[in-house]
Design a protein around this motif. Structure first.
Motif, short mmCIF file in Angstrom:
data_model
loop_
_atom_site.label_atom_id
_atom_site.label_comp_id
_atom_site.label_asym_id
_atom_site.label_seq_id
_atom_site.Cartn_x
_atom_site.Cartn_y
_atom_site.Cartn_z
N ASN A 49 0.97 -1.30 -0.01
CA ASN A 49 0.11 -0.08 0.03
C ASN A 49 0.98 1.11 0.08
O ASN A 49 1.61 1.56 0.86
N PRO A 50 0.97 2.05 -1.26
CA PRO A 50 2.02 3.10 -1.28
C PRO A 50 1.53 4.19 -0.13
O PRO A 50 2.15 5.23 -0.11
N ASN A 51 0.17 4.18 0.16
CA ASN A 51 -0.15 5.28 0.78
C ASN A 51 -0.47 5.03 2.11
O ASN A 51 -1.17 5.81 2.98
N ARG A 52 0.27 3.71 2.62
CA ARG A 52 0.32 3.42 4.24
C ARG A 52 0.74 4.78 5.00
O ARG A 52 1.86 5.12 4.60
N LEU A 53 0.44 4.84 6.04
CA LEU A 53 0.70 6.23 7.06
C LEU A 53 1.97 5.54 7.90
O LEU A 53 2.98 6.12 8.14
N LEU A 54 1.95 4.25 8.42
CA LEU A 54 3.00 3.60 9.19
C LEU A 54 3.59 2.35 8.45
O LEU A 54 2.76 1.56 8.11
N CYS A 84 6.49 7.19 10.03
CA CYS A 84 5.02 7.58 9.90
C CYS A 84 5.27 8.79 8.85
O CYS A 84 5.88 9.60 9.06
N GLY A 85 4.50 8.59 7.88
CA GLY A 85 4.23 9.60 6.96
C GLY A 85 3.70 11.01 7.32
O GLY A 85 2.67 10.87 8.06
N ILE A 86 4.36 12.05 6.90
CA ILE A 86 3.76 13.47 7.38
C ILE A 86 3.67 14.11 6.02
O ILE A 86 3.35 15.44 6.17
N GLY A 87 3.36 13.61 4.85
CA GLY A 87 3.04 14.20 3.60
C GLY A 87 3.58 13.30 2.47
O GLY A 87 3.99 12.25 2.84
N SER A 88 3.49 13.61 1.27
CA SER A 88 3.91 12.76 0.14
C SER A 88 5.18 12.24 0.12
O SER A 88 5.78 11.40 -0.22
N LYS A 89 6.34 13.08 0.75
CA LYS A 89 7.50 12.98 0.71
C LYS A 89 8.37 12.91 1.90
O LYS A 89 9.50 12.48 2.06
N LEU A 90 7.83 13.22 3.04
CA LEU A 90 8.39 13.37 4.17
C LEU A 90 7.79 12.27 5.32
O LEU A 90 6.51 11.97 5.19
N SER A 91 8.64 11.77 6.13
CA SER A 91 8.35 10.90 7.26
C SER A 91 9.35 11.19 8.36
O SER A 91 10.37 11.82 8.36
N ILE A 92 8.56 10.83 9.56
CA ILE A 92 9.35 10.84 11.05
C ILE A 92 9.67 9.39 11.14
O ILE A 92 8.73 8.53 11.00
#
Length: 128
Positions: A49-54, A84-92
């Protein structure tokens, strides 16, 4: 990193660290280039799932540590990367891992002839 398949990828990294050395009586400063294989536990369990948050990845690889004394130590590392995704290109990202070297790196902290160094890092990832 680079995704080879939805389940696996590779990455190259560099980090900076401080290591306490009781034997040397001071803190060693080091640069640690590494190369890792990543296995996506999230995609394995739940499907791609390319849109998975975690996302949770298992990692294993090789690390080279170059200290401020110009000493070089080779080792391995294993751990997990939680992002954890915080946008289309950024993650923590949170990454607990263990590095393993020969006994000469941290002589006072070796277990069965190996220096084991646990760590946990937190940062921001950018994908392009």
């Amino acid at each position: 990193g680079y995704s080879i398949t939805p389940l696996s990828g590779i990455r190259i990294g560099v980090d900076y660290a401080h290591y306490n050395s009781k034997k040397k009586g001071r803190e060693l400063q080091a640069i640690n280039p590494s190369i890792d294989y990543l296995f996506s536990l999230s995609n394995y369990v739940s499907g791609y799932n390319p849109n998975r948050l975690l996302n949770l990845d298992f990692l294993a690889g090789f690390v080279t540590t170059i200290t401020d004394e110009k000493a070089t130590h080779f080792g391995g590392q294993t751990g997990f990367n939680l992002s954890c995704g915080i946008g289309s290109k950024l993650s923590i990202q949170l990454e607990p891992k263990i590095r393993m070297y020969g006994r000469e790196f941290v002589p006072e902290g070796n277990i069965h002839g190996f220096s084991l160094l646990p760590s946990c890092t937190m940062g921001i990832g950018y994908s392009f």
